[in-house]
Scaffold this motif. Structure first.
Motif, PDB file in Angstrom:
ATOM      1  N   PRO A  94      -8.769   5.297  30.081  1.00  0.00           N
ATOM      2  CA  PRO A  94      -7.489   5.121  30.781  1.00  0.00           C
ATOM      3  C   PRO A  94      -6.454   6.164  30.385  1.00  0.00           C
ATOM      4  O   PRO A  94      -5.748   6.715  31.248  1.00  0.00           O
ATOM      5  CB  PRO A  94      -7.051   3.707  30.369  1.00  0.00           C
ATOM      6  CG  PRO A  94      -8.316   2.987  30.067  1.00  0.00           C
ATOM      7  CD  PRO A  94      -9.201   4.029  29.454  1.00  0.00           C
ATOM      8  N   GLN A  95      -6.365   6.474  29.076  1.00  0.00           N
ATOM      9  CA  GLN A  95      -5.429   7.504  28.626  1.00  0.00           C
ATOM     10  C   GLN A  95      -5.860   8.873  29.139  1.00  0.00           C
ATOM     11  O   GLN A  95      -5.032   9.695  29.543  1.00  0.00           O
ATOM     12  CB  GLN A  95      -5.366   7.503  27.095  1.00  0.00           C
ATOM     13  CG  GLN A  95      -4.359   8.480  26.510  1.00  0.00           C
ATOM     14  CD  GLN A  95      -2.934   7.973  26.597  1.00  0.00           C
ATOM     15  OE1 GLN A  95      -2.710   6.835  26.956  1.00  0.00           O
ATOM     16  NE2 GLN A  95      -1.977   8.840  26.290  1.00  0.00           N
ATOM     17  N   LEU A  96      -7.166   9.130  29.139  1.00  0.00           N
ATOM     18  CA  LEU A  96      -7.685  10.408  29.629  1.00  0.00           C
ATOM     19  C   LEU A  96      -7.345  10.599  31.098  1.00  0.00           C
ATOM     20  O   LEU A  96      -6.880  11.669  31.521  1.00  0.00           O
ATOM     21  CB  LEU A  96      -9.197  10.463  29.415  1.00  0.00           C
ATOM     22  CG  LEU A  96      -9.925  11.732  29.889  1.00  0.00           C
ATOM     23  CD1 LEU A  96      -9.457  12.932  29.081  1.00  0.00           C
ATOM     24  CD2 LEU A  96     -11.433  11.555  29.769  1.00  0.00           C
ATOM     25  N   MET A  97      -7.563   9.559  31.898  1.00  0.00           N
ATOM     26  CA  MET A  97      -7.265   9.655  33.324  1.00  0.00           C
ATOM     27  C   MET A  97      -5.766   9.751  33.585  1.00  0.00           C
ATOM     28  O   MET A  97      -5.331  10.398  34.540  1.00  0.00           O
ATOM     29  CB  MET A  97      -7.848   8.444  34.054  1.00  0.00           C
ATOM     30  CG  MET A  97      -9.363   8.406  34.103  1.00  0.00           C
ATOM     31  SD  MET A  97     -10.075   9.796  35.052  1.00  0.00           S
ATOM     32  CE  MET A  97     -10.564  10.901  33.710  1.00  0.00           C
ATOM     33  N   SER A  98      -4.971   9.118  32.733  1.00  0.00           N
ATOM     34  CA  SER A  98      -3.519   9.209  32.866  1.00  0.00           C
ATOM     35  C   SER A  98      -3.044  10.645  32.670  1.00  0.00           C
ATOM     36  O   SER A  98      -2.225  11.168  33.441  1.00  0.00           O
ATOM     37  CB  SER A  98      -2.840   8.282  31.849  1.00  0.00           C
ATOM     38  OG  SER A  98      -1.441   8.445  31.866  1.00  0.00           O
ATOM     39  N   VAL A  99      -3.579  11.291  31.638  1.00  0.00           N
ATOM     40  CA  VAL A  99      -3.212  12.685  31.370  1.00  0.00           C
ATOM     41  C   VAL A  99      -3.717  13.596  32.480  1.00  0.00           C
ATOM     42  O   VAL A  99      -3.006  14.491  32.950  1.00  0.00           O
ATOM     43  CB  VAL A  99      -3.777  13.133  30.011  1.00  0.00           C
ATOM     44  CG1 VAL A  99      -3.512  14.612  29.770  1.00  0.00           C
ATOM     45  CG2 VAL A  99      -3.173  12.300  28.892  1.00  0.00           C
ATOM     46  N   PHE A 100      -4.944  13.369  32.928  1.00  0.00           N
ATOM     47  CA  PHE A 100      -5.506  14.172  34.018  1.00  0.00           C
ATOM     48  C   PHE A 100      -4.692  13.992  35.299  1.00  0.00           C
ATOM     49  O   PHE A 100      -4.434  14.959  36.020  1.00  0.00           O
ATOM     50  CB  PHE A 100      -6.963  13.775  34.260  1.00  0.00           C
ATOM     51  CG  PHE A 100      -7.614  14.513  35.399  1.00  0.00           C
ATOM     52  CD1 PHE A 100      -7.975  15.840  35.252  1.00  0.00           C
ATOM     53  CD2 PHE A 100      -7.847  13.884  36.615  1.00  0.00           C
ATOM     54  CE1 PHE A 100      -8.569  16.534  36.302  1.00  0.00           C
ATOM     55  CE2 PHE A 100      -8.435  14.564  37.670  1.00  0.00           C
ATOM     56  CZ  PHE A 100      -8.802  15.889  37.519  1.00  0.00           C
ATOM     57  N   GLY A 101      -4.280  12.754  35.552  1.00  0.00           N
ATOM     58  CA  GLY A 101      -3.450  12.506  36.726  1.00  0.00           C
ATOM     59  C   GLY A 101      -2.110  13.207  36.650  1.00  0.00           C
ATOM     60  O   GLY A 101      -1.618  13.766  37.644  1.00  0.00           O
ATOM     61  N   LEU A 160      -1.410  15.994  35.001  1.00  0.00           N
ATOM     62  CA  LEU A 160      -1.624  17.415  35.236  1.00  0.00           C
ATOM     63  C   LEU A 160      -1.896  17.705  36.703  1.00  0.00           C
ATOM     64  O   LEU A 160      -1.427  18.707  37.251  1.00  0.00           O
ATOM     65  CB  LEU A 160      -2.792  17.911  34.386  1.00  0.00           C
ATOM     66  CG  LEU A 160      -2.484  18.290  32.939  1.00  0.00           C
ATOM     67  CD1 LEU A 160      -3.769  18.687  32.215  1.00  0.00           C
ATOM     68  CD2 LEU A 160      -1.493  19.436  32.876  1.00  0.00           C
ATOM     69  N   SER A 161      -2.662  16.835  37.359  1.00  0.00           N
ATOM     70  CA  SER A 161      -2.969  17.032  38.769  1.00  0.00           C
ATOM     71  C   SER A 161      -1.703  16.972  39.617  1.00  0.00           C
ATOM     72  O   SER A 161      -1.497  17.803  40.516  1.00  0.00           O
ATOM     73  CB  SER A 161      -3.971  15.971  39.247  1.00  0.00           C
ATOM     74  OG  SER A 161      -5.164  16.031  38.492  1.00  0.00           O
ATOM     75  N   ALA A 184       5.365  23.868  29.283  1.00  0.00           N
ATOM     76  CA  ALA A 184       5.035  22.496  29.647  1.00  0.00           C
ATOM     77  C   ALA A 184       3.613  22.387  30.167  1.00  0.00           C
ATOM     78  O   ALA A 184       2.888  21.433  29.869  1.00  0.00           O
ATOM     79  CB  ALA A 184       6.027  21.985  30.693  1.00  0.00           C
ATOM     80  N   ALA A 185       3.174  23.380  30.956  1.00  0.00           N
ATOM     81  CA  ALA A 185       1.810  23.365  31.473  1.00  0.00           C
ATOM     82  C   ALA A 185       0.796  23.523  30.345  1.00  0.00           C
ATOM     83  O   ALA A 185      -0.242  22.855  30.326  1.00  0.00           O
ATOM     84  CB  ALA A 185       1.641  24.482  32.503  1.00  0.00           C
ATOM     85  N   ILE A 186       1.092  24.410  29.377  1.00  0.00           N
ATOM     86  CA  ILE A 186       0.193  24.615  28.235  1.00  0.00           C
ATOM     87  C   ILE A 186       0.063  23.332  27.421  1.00  0.00           C
ATOM     88  O   ILE A 186      -1.038  22.917  27.038  1.00  0.00           O
ATOM     89  CB  ILE A 186       0.705  25.771  27.354  1.00  0.00           C
ATOM     90  CG1 ILE A 186       0.584  27.094  28.109  1.00  0.00           C
ATOM     91  CG2 ILE A 186      -0.075  25.838  26.048  1.00  0.00           C
ATOM     92  CD1 ILE A 186       1.242  28.261  27.392  1.00  0.00           C
ATOM     93  N   VAL A 187       1.195  22.677  27.158  1.00  0.00           N
ATOM     94  CA  VAL A 187       1.176  21.427  26.393  1.00  0.00           C
ATOM     95  C   VAL A 187       0.373  20.356  27.129  1.00  0.00           C
ATOM     96  O   VAL A 187      -0.392  19.595  26.534  1.00  0.00           O
ATOM     97  CB  VAL A 187       2.619  20.952  26.120  1.00  0.00           C
ATOM     98  CG1 VAL A 187       2.616  19.530  25.585  1.00  0.00           C
ATOM     99  CG2 VAL A 187       3.300  21.878  25.128  1.00  0.00           C
ATOM    100  N   GLY A 188       0.509  20.284  28.454  1.00  0.00           N
ATOM    101  CA  GLY A 188      -0.255  19.316  29.237  1.00  0.00           C
ATOM    102  C   GLY A 188      -1.748  19.550  29.139  1.00  0.00           C
ATOM    103  O   GLY A 188      -2.534  18.600  29.029  1.00  0.00           O
TER     104      GLY A 188
END
Length: 407
Positions: free
Chosen positions: A74-81, A83-84, A215-219
């Motif tokens: 869930p945390q992985l998909m949250s971060v991926f979402g 960034l998307s 911000a993009a690099i940190v994401g």
């Protein structure tokens, strides 16, 4: 807190699609501010519902050997979402961004329709045959009777909800208190205000790159770190990653605080007021007159902080919340954990700028580093290791203070 036990974990997640779809539609077709606010309120309600239900559902259907990896998804998909949507936001107008938000909701409904309910929830409702079918489907194996009997025995011992008098029993309130305090400390490490004010923090610390690129690099670092946590959680164990995570965040926050206090001054006339002005008006950082390698420190320290958070205190607190809570109180207590977490995040985000303007930008980071040190002590003294244990064995630990294993 109510729907988790009333409808069950799966149906509660599916129910969240209703306010989510309506909310995104209102924002996409907004003809006034009230439509944007109402749409955001509805999508926020849906987000709160899924935040309380998804970790519980995942932990209750996952085998012990891979529950850590699945619990981190869930945390992985949250971060991926995130960034998307960040990438889509560079290409699409905000109305079409709201339309794009409908897609994952519809996919979620479609995929969940093929999934069974949680066997533990079905047993708590007296639907034993359906629970056995669900567990057999989830394990893709007909030899699940031993696990089913263990779950069934545990559910029968907890056939009623926790009463207020029972809530005073250490065997009940200790796991709930651990879960709530973990969510509280997780937010006090500073993750939400740092992410919310990421670009303006970079603007006020004279970073070497444009703040949008930072911000993009940190994401991207955040996504990779959560992926590492998902892979290693069932190998290294929860507590080891929590120790590493808190230590890394402590070093990162302390470094940021010291850099802001002793490092080069930003080029704005008043750096403290400048943070508030940039937040509200979006003013850009003046161009630097010369390159200074010291300006890499805020970027590297922030990347280190995000990496530390995403490897431990980010995903593991969600997982442990669903692992340690007793079955009888799991639905309500998981909602309480999310409520405490987001109230803390709201207060920190609301008063972050006030603290910066009153005491300076370095003070919040010194406070966050102190919380990280406290989190280390809390992990060592209060958090049990749950790797490889079934939910019934974890619950038995709080009953007997001893983990039991299958002979």
């Amino acid at each position: 807190m109510v729907l988790n036990d009333l409808l069950g974990r799966k149906l509660s997640i599916m129910f969240s699609a209703v306010p989510s779809v309506i909310g995104y539609a209102l924002m996409a077709g907004a003809r006034g501010l009230w439509m944007l606010l109402l749409g955001r309120t509805l999508t926020g309600f849906a987000g709160g519902l899924t935040a309380a239900c998804i970790p519980v559902y995942v932990s209750e259907i996952a085998p012990p050997g891979v529950r850590g990896a699945l619990g981190a998804t869930p945390q992985l998909m949250s971060v991926f979402g995130s960034l998307s949507l960040y990438a889509l936001g560079l290409l699409l107008p905000w109305r079409w961004l709201a339309v794009a938000g409908e897609g994952p909701v519809l996919v979620m409904i479609l995929l969940l329709s093929f999934m069974p309910n949680s066997p533990r929830f079905l047993l708590s409702k007296g639907r034993d045959e359906e629970a056995l079918q669900a567990l057999t489907w989830l394990r893709a194996d007909s030899e699940v009777h031993w696990e089913f009997e263990q779950i069934q025995d545990n559910v029968r011992r907890q056939s009623s909800r926790v009463s207020w008098s029972e809530a005073r029993d250490p065997r009940v309130y200790r796991p709930i208190l651990i879960a709530v305090l973990m969510r509280f400390l997780q937010q006090l490490t500073g993750i939400t205000p740092i992410l919310v004010y990421l670009q303006t923090i970079f603007d006020s610390t004279s970073v070497v790159l444009p703040s949008q690129q930072d911000a993009a690099i940190v994401g991207a670092v955040r996504l990779v770190s959560v992926l590492i946590a998902a892979v290693t959680m069932d190998l290294a164990g929860r507590k080891v990653l929590l120790y590493v995570s808190a230590s890394v965040m402590f070093v990162a926050n302390l470094t940021l605080g010291l850099y802001i206090h002793f490092g080069p001054r930003p080029l704005t006339p008043n750096s403290t007021l400048g943070l508030e002005i940039m937040t509200l008006e979006g003013t850009e950082q003046p161009p630097a007159t010369s390159f200074n390698y010291l300006t890499l420190i805020p970027l590297l320290a922030t990347m280190l902080f995000i990496m530390g958070y995403a490897m431990g205190w980010g995903p593991i607190t969600w997982l442990l919340m669903s692992e340690v809570l007793p079955l009888r109180a799991r639905g309500v207590a998981s909602g309480l954990c999310v409520l405490v977490s987001w109230l803390t995040a709201f207060v920190l985000t609301k008063y972050f700028l006030l603290a910066v303007n009153a005491f300076g930008l370095q003070v919040p980071f010194f406070f966050f580093s102190a919380i990280c040190a406290l989190s280390l002590l809390f992990t060592g003294g209060c958090v049990p290791e749950t790797r490889g244990r079934s939910l019934e064995q974890i619950e038995a630990f709080f009953q007997t203070r001893r983990m039991s294993f299958r002979p």
